[in-house]
Design a protein around this motif. Structure first.
Motif, PDB file in Angstrom:
ATOM      1  N   SER A 232      41.646  41.796  43.890  1.00  0.00           N
ATOM      2  CA  SER A 232      41.056  42.864  43.072  1.00  0.00           C
ATOM      3  C   SER A 232      39.813  43.451  43.734  1.00  0.00           C
ATOM      4  CB  SER A 232      40.693  42.331  41.673  1.00  0.00           C
ATOM      5  OG  SER A 232      41.843  41.946  40.971  1.00  0.00           O
ATOM      6  N   SER A 233      39.654  43.193  45.034  1.00  0.00           N
ATOM      7  CA  SER A 233      38.454  43.661  45.737  1.00  0.00           C
ATOM      8  C   SER A 233      38.420  45.175  45.893  1.00  0.00           C
ATOM      9  CB  SER A 233      38.350  42.988  47.112  1.00  0.00           C
ATOM     10  OG  SER A 233      39.484  43.284  47.904  1.00  0.00           O
ATOM     11  N   GLU A 234      39.566  45.847  45.684  1.00  0.00           N
ATOM     12  CA  GLU A 234      39.576  47.315  45.750  1.00  0.00           C
ATOM     13  C   GLU A 234      38.783  47.944  44.602  1.00  0.00           C
ATOM     14  OE1 GLU A 234      43.582  45.970  47.515  1.00  0.00           O
ATOM     15  OE2 GLU A 234      42.238  45.381  45.889  1.00  0.00           O
ATOM     16  N   LEU A 235      38.576  47.190  43.519  1.00  0.00           N
ATOM     17  CA  LEU A 235      37.804  47.699  42.391  1.00  0.00           C
ATOM     18  C   LEU A 235      36.313  47.516  42.674  1.00  0.00           C
ATOM     19  CD1 LEU A 235      40.692  46.841  41.211  1.00  0.00           C
ATOM     20  CD2 LEU A 235      39.519  46.668  39.015  1.00  0.00           C
ATOM     21  N   ASN A 236      35.500  48.508  42.271  1.00  0.00           N
ATOM     22  CA  ASN A 236      34.058  48.323  42.399  1.00  0.00           C
ATOM     23  C   ASN A 236      33.553  47.443  41.255  1.00  0.00           C
ATOM     24  OD1 ASN A 236      33.535  49.965  40.077  1.00  0.00           O
ATOM     25  ND2 ASN A 236      33.614  51.824  41.345  1.00  0.00           N
ATOM     26  N   GLU A 237      32.276  47.114  41.268  1.00  0.00           N
ATOM     27  CA  GLU A 237      31.742  46.158  40.296  1.00  0.00           C
ATOM     28  C   GLU A 237      31.895  46.646  38.858  1.00  0.00           C
ATOM     29  OE1 GLU A 237      30.885  43.046  41.019  1.00  0.00           O
ATOM     30  OE2 GLU A 237      31.547  43.618  43.026  1.00  0.00           O
ATOM     31  N   GLU A 238      31.688  47.933  38.630  1.00  0.00           N
ATOM     32  CA  GLU A 238      31.827  48.476  37.281  1.00  0.00           C
ATOM     33  C   GLU A 238      33.289  48.442  36.837  1.00  0.00           C
ATOM     34  OE1 GLU A 238      31.187  50.122  33.560  1.00  0.00           O
ATOM     35  OE2 GLU A 238      29.862  49.054  34.950  1.00  0.00           O
ATOM     36  N   GLU A 239      34.197  48.761  37.746  1.00  0.00           N
ATOM     37  CA  GLU A 239      35.624  48.720  37.418  1.00  0.00           C
ATOM     38  C   GLU A 239      36.078  47.296  37.098  1.00  0.00           C
ATOM     39  OE1 GLU A 239      37.112  52.560  40.091  1.00  0.00           O
ATOM     40  OE2 GLU A 239      36.957  50.564  40.993  1.00  0.00           O
ATOM     41  N   LYS A 240      35.545  46.334  37.823  1.00  0.00           N
ATOM     42  CA  LYS A 240      35.868  44.930  37.533  1.00  0.00           C
ATOM     43  C   LYS A 240      35.322  44.533  36.162  1.00  0.00           C
ATOM     44  CE  LYS A 240      35.704  43.516  42.381  1.00  0.00           C
ATOM     45  NZ  LYS A 240      34.922  42.771  43.390  1.00  0.00           N
ATOM     46  N   ARG A 241      34.119  44.999  35.860  1.00  0.00           N
ATOM     47  CA  ARG A 241      33.526  44.672  34.557  1.00  0.00           C
ATOM     48  C   ARG A 241      34.377  45.250  33.431  1.00  0.00           C
ATOM     49  NH1 ARG A 241      30.981  46.639  30.571  1.00  0.00           N
ATOM     50  NH2 ARG A 241      31.022  48.753  31.432  1.00  0.00           N
ATOM     51  N   GLN A 242      34.792  46.510  33.583  1.00  0.00           N
ATOM     52  CA  GLN A 242      35.614  47.146  32.550  1.00  0.00           C
ATOM     53  C   GLN A 242      36.973  46.459  32.412  1.00  0.00           C
ATOM     54  OE1 GLN A 242      35.843  51.306  33.561  1.00  0.00           O
ATOM     55  NE2 GLN A 242      33.745  51.735  32.903  1.00  0.00           N
ATOM     56  N   ALA A 243      37.496  45.961  33.519  1.00  0.00           N
ATOM     57  CA  ALA A 243      38.796  45.286  33.486  1.00  0.00           C
ATOM     58  C   ALA A 243      38.683  43.845  33.004  1.00  0.00           C
ATOM     59  CB  ALA A 243      39.424  45.310  34.876  1.00  0.00           C
ATOM     60  N   GLY A 244      37.456  43.333  32.875  1.00  0.00           N
ATOM     61  CA  GLY A 244      37.266  41.958  32.419  1.00  0.00           C
ATOM     62  C   GLY A 244      37.502  40.919  33.492  1.00  0.00           C
ATOM     63  N   ILE A 245      37.231  41.288  34.745  1.00  0.00           N
ATOM     64  CA  ILE A 245      37.419  40.358  35.863  1.00  0.00           C
ATOM     65  C   ILE A 245      36.054  39.790  36.247  1.00  0.00           C
ATOM     66  CG2 ILE A 245      38.232  40.096  38.240  1.00  0.00           C
ATOM     67  CD1 ILE A 245      39.990  42.605  37.731  1.00  0.00           C
ATOM     68  N   SER A 246      35.828  38.526  35.926  1.00  0.00           N
ATOM     69  CA  SER A 246      34.539  37.908  36.218  1.00  0.00           C
ATOM     70  C   SER A 246      34.474  37.514  37.690  1.00  0.00           C
ATOM     71  CB  SER A 246      34.314  36.682  35.330  1.00  0.00           C
ATOM     72  OG  SER A 246      34.779  35.511  35.958  1.00  0.00           O
ATOM     73  N   PRO A 247      33.267  37.382  38.252  1.00  0.00           N
ATOM     74  CA  PRO A 247      33.132  37.014  39.672  1.00  0.00           C
ATOM     75  C   PRO A 247      33.750  35.659  40.000  1.00  0.00           C
ATOM     76  CG  PRO A 247      31.043  37.819  38.803  1.00  0.00           C
ATOM     77  CD  PRO A 247      31.941  37.635  37.630  1.00  0.00           C
ATOM     78  N   GLY A 248      33.807  34.764  39.001  1.00  0.00           N
ATOM     79  CA  GLY A 248      34.311  33.419  39.249  1.00  0.00           C
ATOM     80  C   GLY A 248      35.729  33.177  38.766  1.00  0.00           C
ATOM     81  N   LEU A 249      36.505  34.253  38.579  1.00  0.00           N
ATOM     82  CA  LEU A 249      37.856  34.104  38.049  1.00  0.00           C
ATOM     83  C   LEU A 249      38.811  33.622  39.149  1.00  0.00           C
ATOM     84  CD1 LEU A 249      39.383  34.702  35.306  1.00  0.00           C
ATOM     85  CD2 LEU A 249      40.242  36.754  36.461  1.00  0.00           C
ATOM     86  N   ILE A 250      39.387  32.454  38.940  1.00  0.00           N
ATOM     87  CA  ILE A 250      40.394  31.920  39.854  1.00  0.00           C
ATOM     88  C   ILE A 250      41.774  32.208  39.278  1.00  0.00           C
ATOM     89  CG2 ILE A 250      41.350  29.860  40.957  1.00  0.00           C
ATOM     90  CD1 ILE A 250      38.608  28.561  40.700  1.00  0.00           C
TER      91      ILE A 250
END
Length: 445
Positions: free
Chosen positions: A394-412
């Protein structure tokens, strides 16, 4: 909307072994309607035998095909003669071995037709470019595979002026508001979102999409056998066949399953994305995959069984676990209501370690200390695969896009394999957890 008209070289409607057209009404009546077992659908699909009577189909490795009379070639190019009559032209168009696999995929998903491609992304790209013309509009889930997100966010606007509005697919009202009648062409989402396993309400979203006049396209890569989107109302189903369907982490492939009219248009001589762009599957790959689909049902059941066992144990131990088979999952009841019986809740789970540092440390223990699995992207392998989604798939998403998608930095993201015994693997999992705790790291639920 882009061109979906037939312009030669017809793709016939998928036939069951008894010659009955595989349209939705007749197919449902044969299999008693409602939710059906995809394994039963595969069992009555047409079976191709080998050239000399072999129980397996021969591999047709030819790029081009000969004819006995010059007039035959003209008739093939005009559409008078086609592969339904065993006339083939060139393997970028139709190949007998790829066609056989495609029939299996159509039976699996309960669609009129299907065709297989060189990768999952080529399947997705070809569908979207066929359904959406320059200046068109897509409404898509904000939590998607990173490659799909990049296609919609960066590539399509640059090359074709196709724009996308990303929405929380769980919020049906937000989806309704985002669809602009007369402009929006496609509603696109995943059965289970990558990576955080939100379960889409396919029947409701399909109803909304059809009311608004758009084509509903669902990526079912995470849930073959488990969920059948076309039987729930979706128009088109796409797959990265590289994953669960292949099962061996050794093949790159994709598939488009949908109406015969769409597949005809995608194979059109002048405007067909499969014909013009050429995302052609190799016949040898198609043969390999056709030999794996018959035992997909057995594999998916074990993937799901193991995933539920691991998720249950991890949750009891105090970790924050995301798995649709747990009652704590927000869409647990929804998935129970739309899933095919006896296939469980899928072979993927997520562990939220909150920080990337924690995630990396835990994955290292799981692989290098406990031998529980491998740190690698992709999924659907017989070994367990581990990846920290935010910094990988999911690295193609920027930090805001990850936040909106609910992808936390520590999600395995854990793609659950089935090698070894269940007790053996649970022991390895707990061994890694113990080492993690010994090093002063703790879990929060």
């Amino acid at each position: 909307m882009a061109d979906t008209k037939y312009d030669g070289l017809v793709y016939p409607i998928n036939k069951l072994s008894n010659g009955i057209e595989n349209d939705s009404k007749k197919f449902s009546s044969i299999l008693n309607g409602g939710l059906v077992d995809p394994a039963a659908s595969l069992a009555i699909a047409r079976h191709e035998f080998g050239e000399h009577g072999g129980v397996n189909m021969s591999i047709e490795a030819s790029a081009t095909f000969t004819v006995m009379e010059p007039e035959t070639m003209r008739r093939m190019f005009s559409g008078e003669l086609g592969h339904d009559q065993d006339f083939f032209i060139y393997s970028r168009h139709f190949n007998p071995t790829v066609l056989n696999l495609s029939r299996q995929m159509a039976a699996l998903e309960g669609t009129e037709a299907a065709y297989c491609t060189a990768s999952g992304m080529s399947a997705i790209s070809s569908v979207l470019l066929q359904l959406v013309s320059s200046g068109g509009h897509v409404v898509a889930a904000n939590s998607l595979y990173g490659g799909t997100h990049a296609l919609l966010t960066h590539f399509l606007p640059r090359v074709s002026n196709i724009t996308t509005t990303f929405v929380d697919i769980m919020d049906v009202e937000e989806v309704k508001e985002a669809i602009v009648e007369g402009k929006t062409n496609v509603l696109y989402f995943e059965t289970m979102s990558n990576p955080n396993l939100k379960v889409a309400n396919i029947p409701e979203l399909s109803r909304v999409g059809h009311e608004k006049g758009v084509t509903v396209v669902v990526d079912n890569t995470f849930a073959p056998m488990v969920v059948s989107p076309a039987r729930l109302g979706a128009d088109v189903v796409v797959h990265s066949v590289s994953k669960f369907i292949s099962g061996g982490a050794d093949i790159i492939a994709g598939a488009v399953c949908g109406p015969a009219s769409l597949l005809n248009s995608m194979m059109g001589l002048h405007n067909g994305t499969l014909m013009i762009l050429g995302p052609t599957m190799n016949a040898k790959v198609a043969f390999e995959l056709s030999e794996r689909i018959p035992h997909l049902s057995i594999r998916m059941k074990e993937h799901s069984n193991r995933a539920l066992a691991y998720a249950t144990r991890l949750e009891k131990l105090g970790l924050k676990v995301i798995y649709p088979g747990l009652k704590s999952h927000p869409q647990h009841e929804l998935l129970k209501s739309i899933a095919n019986k006896d296939y469980g809740f899928g072979g993927l789970l997520c562990i939220d370690m909150e920080t990337e540092e924690n995630a990396n440390k835990f994955m290292s223990y799981l692989q290098n200390y406990a031998q529980f699995g491998f740190m690698a992207v992709s999924l659907g392998y017989y070994e367990t695969l581990l990846s920290c989604s935010g910094s990988s798939t999911s690295s193609e998403l920027n930090e805001e896009e990850k936040r909106q998608a609910g992808i936390s930095p520590g999600l395995i993201r854990v793609s659950v394999g089935y090698v070894g015994t269940l007790e053996q693997k649970l022991g390895q999992l707990e061994k890694a957890l113990a080492r993690f705790s010994e090093n002063g790291l703790y879990f929060k639920n």
